[in-house]
Design a protein around this motif. Structure first.
Motif, PDB file in Angstrom:
ATOM      1  N   LEU A   1      -6.667  -7.844   1.081  1.00  0.00           N
ATOM      2  CA  LEU A   1      -6.902  -7.402   2.451  1.00  0.00           C
ATOM      3  C   LEU A   1      -8.188  -8.023   3.001  1.00  0.00           C
ATOM      4  CD1 LEU A   1      -5.068  -5.406   3.964  1.00  0.00           C
ATOM      5  CD2 LEU A   1      -6.751  -3.630   3.516  1.00  0.00           C
TER       6      LEU A   1
ATOM      7  N   ILE B   1     -12.214   0.126  -2.882  1.00  0.00           N
ATOM      8  CA  ILE B   1     -12.435  -0.654  -1.660  1.00  0.00           C
ATOM      9  C   ILE B   1     -13.827  -1.278  -1.680  1.00  0.00           C
ATOM     10  CG2 ILE B   1     -12.745  -0.475   0.847  1.00  0.00           C
ATOM     11  CD1 ILE B   1     -10.513   1.656   0.833  1.00  0.00           C
TER      12      ILE B   1
ATOM     13  N   TYR C   1      -4.748  -5.189  -4.065  1.00  0.00           N
ATOM     14  CA  TYR C   1      -4.378  -4.978  -2.661  1.00  0.00           C
ATOM     15  C   TYR C   1      -5.592  -5.098  -1.742  1.00  0.00           C
ATOM     16  CZ  TYR C   1      -3.180  -2.637   1.664  1.00  0.00           C
ATOM     17  OH  TYR C   1      -3.019  -2.355   2.993  1.00  0.00           O
ATOM     18  N   HIS C   2      -6.672  -4.389  -2.049  1.00  0.00           N
ATOM     19  CA  HIS C   2      -7.819  -4.378  -1.142  1.00  0.00           C
ATOM     20  C   HIS C   2      -8.593  -5.696  -1.175  1.00  0.00           C
ATOM     21  CE1 HIS C   2      -7.471  -0.385   0.507  1.00  0.00           C
ATOM     22  NE2 HIS C   2      -7.180   0.071  -0.702  1.00  0.00           N
ATOM     23  N   THR C   3      -8.570  -6.392  -2.311  1.00  0.00           N
ATOM     24  CA  THR C   3      -9.185  -7.723  -2.354  1.00  0.00           C
ATOM     25  C   THR C   3      -8.408  -8.686  -1.464  1.00  0.00           C
ATOM     26  OG1 THR C   3      -9.980  -7.333  -4.613  1.00  0.00           O
ATOM     27  CG2 THR C   3      -9.864  -9.620  -3.863  1.00  0.00           C
TER      28      THR C   3
ATOM     29  N   GLN D   1       0.835  -1.200   0.000  1.00  0.00           N
ATOM     30  CA  GLN D   1       0.000   0.000   0.000  1.00  0.00           C
ATOM     31  C   GLN D   1       0.876   1.258   0.000  1.00  0.00           C
ATOM     32  OE1 GLN D   1      -2.215   0.915   3.570  1.00  0.00           O
ATOM     33  NE2 GLN D   1      -3.913   1.822   2.412  1.00  0.00           N
TER      34      GLN D   1
ATOM     35  N   GLU E   1      -9.409   5.395  -4.443  1.00  0.00           N
ATOM     36  CA  GLU E   1      -9.298   4.236  -3.550  1.00  0.00           C
ATOM     37  C   GLU E   1     -10.604   3.883  -2.843  1.00  0.00           C
ATOM     38  OE1 GLU E   1      -6.106   2.468  -0.349  1.00  0.00           O
ATOM     39  OE2 GLU E   1      -6.652   4.577  -0.172  1.00  0.00           O
TER      40      GLU E   1
ATOM     41  N   ALA F   1     -13.773  -4.223  -3.885  1.00  0.00           N
ATOM     42  CA  ALA F   1     -12.996  -5.332  -3.318  1.00  0.00           C
ATOM     43  C   ALA F   1     -13.849  -6.221  -2.419  1.00  0.00           C
ATOM     44  CB  ALA F   1     -11.792  -4.791  -2.555  1.00  0.00           C
ATOM     45  N   GLU F   2     -14.790  -5.626  -1.711  1.00  0.00           N
ATOM     46  CA  GLU F   2     -15.676  -6.420  -0.850  1.00  0.00           C
ATOM     47  C   GLU F   2     -16.401  -7.488  -1.658  1.00  0.00           C
ATOM     48  OE1 GLU F   2     -16.126  -6.422   2.376  1.00  0.00           O
ATOM     49  OE2 GLU F   2     -14.797  -4.745   2.861  1.00  0.00           O
TER      50      GLU F   2
ATOM     51  N   LEU G   1      -4.540  -1.266  -6.763  1.00  0.00           N
ATOM     52  CA  LEU G   1      -5.389  -1.046  -5.587  1.00  0.00           C
ATOM     53  C   LEU G   1      -6.455  -2.128  -5.452  1.00  0.00           C
ATOM     54  CD1 LEU G   1      -5.813   2.824  -5.809  1.00  0.00           C
ATOM     55  CD2 LEU G   1      -4.674   1.584  -3.960  1.00  0.00           C
TER      56      LEU G   1
END
Length: 611
Positions: A592, A458, A588-590, A258, A454, A461-462, A585
């Protein structure tokens, strides 16, 4: 994954103080490479002791404290398993008869025959590694002089290696050797160090000697002597290297990946520092003569760097009107190819030590293709030393295994190369040069605007984290960016992902499209947009869920089955640099949400310096 820095990590110290804290700190600084075991060995109280762990360095530190280990001479290692599973027995350092202790990066190709030979002479093996063979071989050759034993052993080894060796009979001596894998010497006051990467010595010393291919180094408290492959004493330059220990600090970010994504505006600005105009001198003093006589390019790279090369092919052929081949380095070196002495061989590597890329470069040189240039982030690397020309990106240290800022700075440098060759070939007018330079200088601002997306990513990504597979689509110059996006997602989230040119959708991938197959689409405003929209309709007709990164002027809107995030602006030829940011991004957020180890994904290392 981009190939820096290096796979396993080595730290060695001889000093008048307890070396344990120095070695453990060095291992911590090398953790970003990825590893599955670690260990240290020390000369203490007249004999060798060691501690090894298949956990993190923090756990090793607890073990060392529990064992109350200390000493003035030691070696340490982080291992990424090749020969033998990640077990304590296979972890380094390896001992031979409790007289020799050794750590090793690389692969020994003739380990099986050496193992058989040494076993017949009474040596008992306690691991499945190729490394233990080296320890026993050095022990067998040892007759009171560790340097001579190492020199004799190295002559028997085939493959790539960097080794650090200590002997209980010589408690103030550390010997290292390198062939095909990097190794550096750190110079201090009444102490010397050995490491696979200068980063390991940050905060300890900034005086670094880069060993050259075939070098063997004999290190003592107050001096070290380097010997070439043929045994002659040689001198190597002691360089003062700025090793920024702060670069390895997370600051306000949750992960290094990140942090590195958000460092891209600064990294690109630094990479462009000093670029006032397009000039061959950007690539070295000999660049004008070299670039003036070439008639084509061969780009060699691996992983993410290979995708940078694929992107550059579009730029070079479009802007400079010069023919370009892009090859995966590990494939190029093992196939018959047609050499051309007027071809420029371009290597791309974050670390400059990637084994396959270096081997590909050397293979091209052997074929008579001597004009070479590297795009690299490490000015002291083997790649820079072995290429005639270079452009040093200024990405800074990249800790996360999944490359981000290294990739975008490589693209920036490759765009400069495209403009430079175009200018030399008379394909770039003053007006075009000024327009391209203006766009380059605006890149950091444009990327900052993309990073502001971002929160929307995010939210995606959920939902994305629930899928097991994903398809990425791009057309033209954005197809390599789709490849990079798919690579990032599978590297760190473990979701299977693949990328296709959107026009190839009907030639196979469409069979996979269902409501459980998200399709990430890169949709810039360009000449292929209408064709891309037709490809997107093919996905919707099969119930596929589209996740579209669209330029602001494409007039795409979110509707049933189509999720759209609008990019801040259309960026023309430099659009690939902007469009890769949201893909980073998203990965990364997936990851996470899925709870994976973002910076150290399983089975992967930061750089590959062995085959």
């Amino acid at each position: 994954m981009n190939e820096v820095f290096y796979m396993c990590g080595i730290v060695g110290v001889v000093a008048r103080r307890n070396v344990v804290p120095v070695m453990l700190e060095g291992l911590k600084r090398l953790e970003y490479r990825g590893y599955d075991s670690c260990g240290i060995a020390l000369f203490t109280n007249g004999h060798l002791e060691r501690s090894r762990s298949t956990s993190r360095v923090a756990e090793l530190e607890k073990q060392v404290d529990h064992q109350n280990l200390s000493g003035f001479l030691g070696i340490a290692h982080t291992r990424w398993a090749t020969h033998g599973a990640p077990t304590t027995d296979n972890a380094h350092p390896h001992f031979s008869r409790k007289r020799i202790a050794l750590v090793h990066n690389g692969i020994i190709e003739n380990h099986a025959e050496l193992r058989e030979e040494l076993s017949s002479q009474g040596y008992v093996f306690s691991s499945q590694t190729d490394t233990e063979v080296i320890a026993h071989l050095i022990d067998r050759l040892y007759q009171g002089d560790l340097l001579k034993a190492v020199q004799g052993a190295v002559r028997r080894l085939r493959g790539a290696f960097a080794i650090a060796v200590i002997c209980k009979d010589e408690p103030d001596r550390l010997v290292g050797a390198r062939k095909g894998s990097p190794l550096v010497v750190g110079v201090g006051e009444n102490e010397h160090f050995l490491a696979s990467d200068a980063m390991a010595l940050a905060g300890t010393t900034d005086r670094i000697v880069y060993l050259e291919e075939g070098d063997i180094v004999d290190i003592h408290l107050n001096n070290c002597q380097i010997y070439s492959e043929n045994g002659e004493a040689v001198s190597r330059e002691v360089r003062t290297v700025s090793i920024f220990s702060g670069a390895a600090e997370l600051g306000p970010y949750r992960h290094f990946m990140q942090k590195e994504i958000f460092e891209q505006p600064r990294a690109i600005a630094d990479t462009l520092q000093g670029v006032e105009g397009i000039s061959s001198e950007l690539f070295g003093e000999e660049a004008a003569s070299v670039l003036g006589k070439i008639d084509s390019l061969l780009i060699l790279a691996c992983g993410t760097s290979y995708y940078a090369g694929l992107t550059a092919k579009y730029w070079l052929e479009s802007i400079a009107k010069i023919q370009v081949e892009v090859e995966i380095a590990s494939e190029y070196r093992y196939r018959d190819s047609v050499p051309d002495e007027n071809k420029l061989v371009v290597t791309i590597s974050q670390s400059g030590e990637t084994a396959d890329t270096l081997a590909g470069l050397r293979h091209a040189n052997e074929l008579g293709m001597l004009n070479s240039l590297t795009i690299c982030n490490v000015s002291t690397s083997a790649m820079v030393r072995e290429c005639m020309l270079s452009y040093i990106t200024r990405a800074g240290v990249e800790i996360g295994v999944a490359s981000t800022k290294a990739f975008t700075t490589q693209l920036t440098a490759l765009f400069l190369l495209s403009l430079t060759i175009a200018k030399i070939r008379g394909k770039l007018s003053e007006k075009q040069e000024a327009a391209h330079l203006k766009s380059l200088r605006h890149l950091p601002v444009a990327i900052s605007a993309v990073l502001a997306l971002e929160p929307q990513i995010i939210a995606w990504a959920e939902e994305f984290s629930k899928y097991d597979n994903a398809l990425f689509l791009g057309r033209g110059i954005h197809y390599p960016i789709a490849l990079e996006g798919a690579l990032k997602l599978k590297e760190i989230s473990y979701i299977h992902a693949e990328a296709y040119p959107a026009g190839e959708l009907k030639h196979g991938p469409l069979a996979l499209v269902t409501d459980k197959m998200p399709v990430v689409t890169i949709a810039p405003k360009d000449d292929l947009l209408e064709k891309l929209k037709s490809n997107m309709q093919e996905v919707r007709a099969r119930g596929g869920q589209l996740y579209v990164f669209a330029d602001s002027d494409t007039q795409m809107i979110s509707e049933e089955g189509i999720h759209v995030i609008r990019m801040p602006e259309n960026y023309g030829l430099l659009s690939p640099i902007l469009h890769v940011i949201p893909l980073q991004l998203l990965a990364y957020h997936t990851a996470l949400v899925r709870g994976t180890d973002v910076d150290k994904p399983r089975n992967l290392a930061k750089s590959v310096t062995v085959e």
